[in-house]
Motif scaffolding. Structure first.
Motif, PDB file in Angstrom:
ATOM      1  N   UNK A 250      -2.156  -9.313  -6.071  1.00 52.27           N
ATOM      2  CA  UNK A 250      -2.775  -8.317  -5.188  1.00 52.27           C
ATOM      3  C   UNK A 250      -3.606  -8.988  -4.089  1.00 52.27           C
ATOM      4  N   UNK A 251      -4.301 -10.073  -4.459  1.00 51.29           N
ATOM      5  CA  UNK A 251      -5.114 -10.790  -3.471  1.00 51.29           C
ATOM      6  C   UNK A 251      -4.237 -11.439  -2.402  1.00 51.29           C
ATOM      7  N   UNK A 252      -3.134 -12.032  -2.830  1.00 51.31           N
ATOM      8  CA  UNK A 252      -2.226 -12.704  -1.889  1.00 51.31           C
ATOM      9  C   UNK A 252      -1.541 -11.693  -0.967  1.00 51.31           C
ATOM     10  N   UNK A 253      -1.196 -10.538  -1.523  1.00 55.16           N
ATOM     11  CA  UNK A 253      -0.388  -9.560  -0.786  1.00 55.16           C
ATOM     12  C   UNK A 253      -1.191  -8.334  -0.340  1.00 55.16           C
ATOM     13  N   UNK A 254      -2.527  -8.484  -0.250  1.00 52.70           N
ATOM     14  CA  UNK A 254      -3.403  -7.334   0.025  1.00 52.70           C
ATOM     15  C   UNK A 254      -3.049  -6.623   1.329  1.00 52.70           C
ATOM     16  N   UNK A 255      -2.497  -7.361   2.286  1.00 50.56           N
ATOM     17  CA  UNK A 255      -2.238  -6.792   3.620  1.00 50.56           C
ATOM     18  C   UNK A 255      -0.844  -6.177   3.742  1.00 50.56           C
ATOM     19  N   UNK A 256      -0.073  -6.222   2.675  1.00 48.52           N
ATOM     20  CA  UNK A 256       1.318  -5.755   2.749  1.00 48.52           C
ATOM     21  C   UNK A 256       1.479  -4.361   2.138  1.00 48.52           C
ATOM     22  N   UNK A 257       2.283  -3.549   2.799  1.00 50.04           N
ATOM     23  CA  UNK A 257       2.527  -2.194   2.321  1.00 50.04           C
ATOM     24  C   UNK A 257       3.858  -2.081   1.579  1.00 50.04           C
ATOM     25  N   UNK A 258       4.559  -3.207   1.480  1.00 46.72           N
ATOM     26  CA  UNK A 258       5.894  -3.185   0.864  1.00 46.72           C
ATOM     27  C   UNK A 258       5.860  -3.528  -0.624  1.00 46.72           C
ATOM     28  N   UNK A 259       4.652  -3.547  -1.224  1.00 44.22           N
ATOM     29  CA  UNK A 259       4.516  -3.984  -2.620  1.00 44.22           C
ATOM     30  C   UNK A 259       4.085  -2.822  -3.518  1.00 44.22           C
ATOM     31  N   UNK A 260       4.761  -2.713  -4.675  1.00 44.12           N
ATOM     32  CA  UNK A 260       4.405  -1.732  -5.704  1.00 44.12           C
ATOM     33  C   UNK A 260       3.924  -2.495  -6.936  1.00 44.12           C
ATOM     34  N   UNK A 261       2.829  -2.046  -7.546  1.00 45.97           N
ATOM     35  CA  UNK A 261       2.290  -2.689  -8.746  1.00 45.97           C
ATOM     36  C   UNK A 261       2.267  -1.684  -9.890  1.00 45.97           C
ATOM     37  N   UNK A 262       2.541  -2.173 -11.101  1.00 46.68           N
ATOM     38  CA  UNK A 262       2.378  -1.279 -12.258  1.00 46.68           C
ATOM     39  C   UNK A 262       1.989  -2.079 -13.502  1.00 46.68           C
ATOM     40  N   UNK A 263       0.923  -1.593 -14.150  1.00 46.28           N
ATOM     41  CA  UNK A 263       0.465  -2.139 -15.433  1.00 46.28           C
ATOM     42  C   UNK A 263       0.894  -1.193 -16.546  1.00 46.28           C
TER      43      UNK A 263
END
Length: 307
Positions: A250-263
Motif C-alpha cells: 500500500x505504501x509503494x502503490x499509494x498513488x495508484x488507482x489501479x490496485x485492489x487490496x483484500x484481507x
C-alpha cells in the motif's frame, strides 16, 4: 470443464509436465491465468503437506469460466542438475517457464489473447511484476501472500519470529545462529557477479541467487505498472505479514488507482483456514488437509472477469 496435458518450455533443456484446465463451451475463447508457485521445488499443484492449493484454484477458476495452466516447477524436476549451476537465478528457476506458459496460452485457440493474467503466490507473487515486465505482458497481476521486500530480509525476519517464540535458553542459542546467518549476507550488493557466484551461502545456494534477485526489486516494477493489480493476504498468515508485506504494498502503490487490496479473516499463507497460526507449527499446520477458501476463488474470478 476438461483437462488437457501440456508441456511447458517444450524444445528447451527443461521441458515440464503441465495441465491446462479449460471451461466447457464450444466456439468460445476464455480468459486465462498463469499460476506461479512459491519458493523451493514444487509440483504443478503447489503441494504443501497434505494440501494442493494450485489444484484448488485451477478447478475453482475453471468452473467460473477461466482457463488455468499449471506446471511442475523447474527445480522440482531438474533440481539435482541445476544445483551445480553457479549462475542460477530466479530467471532460470521461475521466470523463464512462466513466460513459456503465457506464450503457450497465446497460441491456444480457446484462449482470449487479451485476457491472460498471472497469479503469483508467495515467492511467485514477489516475482509476478518482474515476470510481467520481462515478457509476460499480462492483462493484470494477482499477488497472493507476496512481499515487496528482498528475499534475505524476509528470511531474517522469519528467523526473528522463530527466536521470539522460544524459551530463554534456546533463544540465546538461536540468536547466535541467526547472527551467523545474517553475516552471510554482508556485502552482498558490493560483490561483483563473479564473486557472488563463487560464494556459497547454505545448502549449495550461491550469493549470486540473492544478489541477482535483490538487484531487481519488486517495487521498481510495481511503481511503473499501469495495468490492474489485485493484492490478497490472509490475516493469519505467519510467513507474509500484514505489517511488513501487505501494508508495504500500500505504501509503494499509494498513488495508484489501479490496485485492489483484500484481507481475509482467519486464513493462512495457503488461503486456507488457520489451524495453529504459529510459525513453529508450520509443518503441522499444512499437514491438515484443507481447501483454498471459496470466497478467495470467487473474488479472483470476479476480478479477472471485470478486467
Amino acid at each position: 470443464m476438461f483437462e488437457e496435458k501440456v508441456t511447458i518450455s517444450e524444445g528447451t533443456k527443461y521441458p515440464l509436465n503441465g495441465m491446462l484446465t479449460i471451461p466447457n463451451g464450444d466456439n468460445h475463447q476464455f480468459p486465462a491465468v498463469v499460476l506461479v508457485q512459491g519458493s523451493g521445488p514444487s509440483n504443478m499443484d503447489a503441494k504443501v503437506g497434505n494440501n494442493t492449493p494450485f489444484k484448488d484454484i485451477a478447478d475453482g477458476l475453471t468452473e467460473k469460466g477461466i482457463a488455468v495452466p499449471r506446471y511442475d516447477k523447474r527445480t522440482f524436476v531438474y533440481g539435482k542438475v541445476m544445483k551445480n549451476d553457479v549462475s542460477m537465478s530466479v530467471k532460470e528457476e521461475t521466470i523463464e517457464d512462466a513466460i513459456h506458459a503465457v506464450n503457450l496460452l497465446r497460441k491456444h485457440p480457446k484462449i482470449d489473447q487479451n485476457k491472460i493474467f498471472i497469479i503469483g503466490h508467495s515467492f511467485g507473487g514477489m516475482l509476478a511484476p518482474r515476470i510481467d515486465a520481462e515478457g509476460g505482458d499480462f492483462a493484470g497481476i494477482i499477488i497472493m501472500a507476496g512481499s515487496p521486500r528482498k528475499l534475505e530480509e524476509i528470511m531474517m525476519s522469519q528467523n526473528e519470529t522463530l527466536i521470539n517464540s522460544l524459551n530463554k535458553f534456546l533463544r540465546w542459542i538461536a540468536k547466535k545462529q541467526v547472527a551467523a546467518f545474517s553475516k552471510k549476507f554482508e556485502n552482498l550488493y558490493t560483490m561483483t557477479d563473479d564473486e557472488a557466484k563463487a560464494k556459497k551461502l547454505f545448502g549449495g545456494v550461491r550469493a549470486y541467487y540473492f544478489k541477482e534477485m535483490g538487484d531487481h526489486p519488486a517495487s521498481e516494477y510495481l511503481t511503473k505498472l499501469e495495468k490492474p493489480i489485485f493484492i490478497l493476504q490472509g490475516e493469519k498468515d505467519f510467513q507474509a505479514t500484514i505489517k511488513d508485506d501487505f501494508e508495504s504494498y500500500k505504501e509503494i502503490l499509494y498513488h495508484k488507482e489501479n490496485v485492489t487490496y483484500k484481507l481475509y479473516p482467519n486464513l493462512n499463507h495457503l488461503f486456507m483456514p488457520s489451524v495453529y497460526g504459529e510459525i513453529m507449527k508450520v509443518k503441522k499446520e499444512y499437514s491438515v488437509p484443507q481447501k483454498v477458501d471459496k470466497q478467495v476463488i470467487e473474488d479472483i474470478a470476479d476480478w479477472i472477469l471485470a478486467n
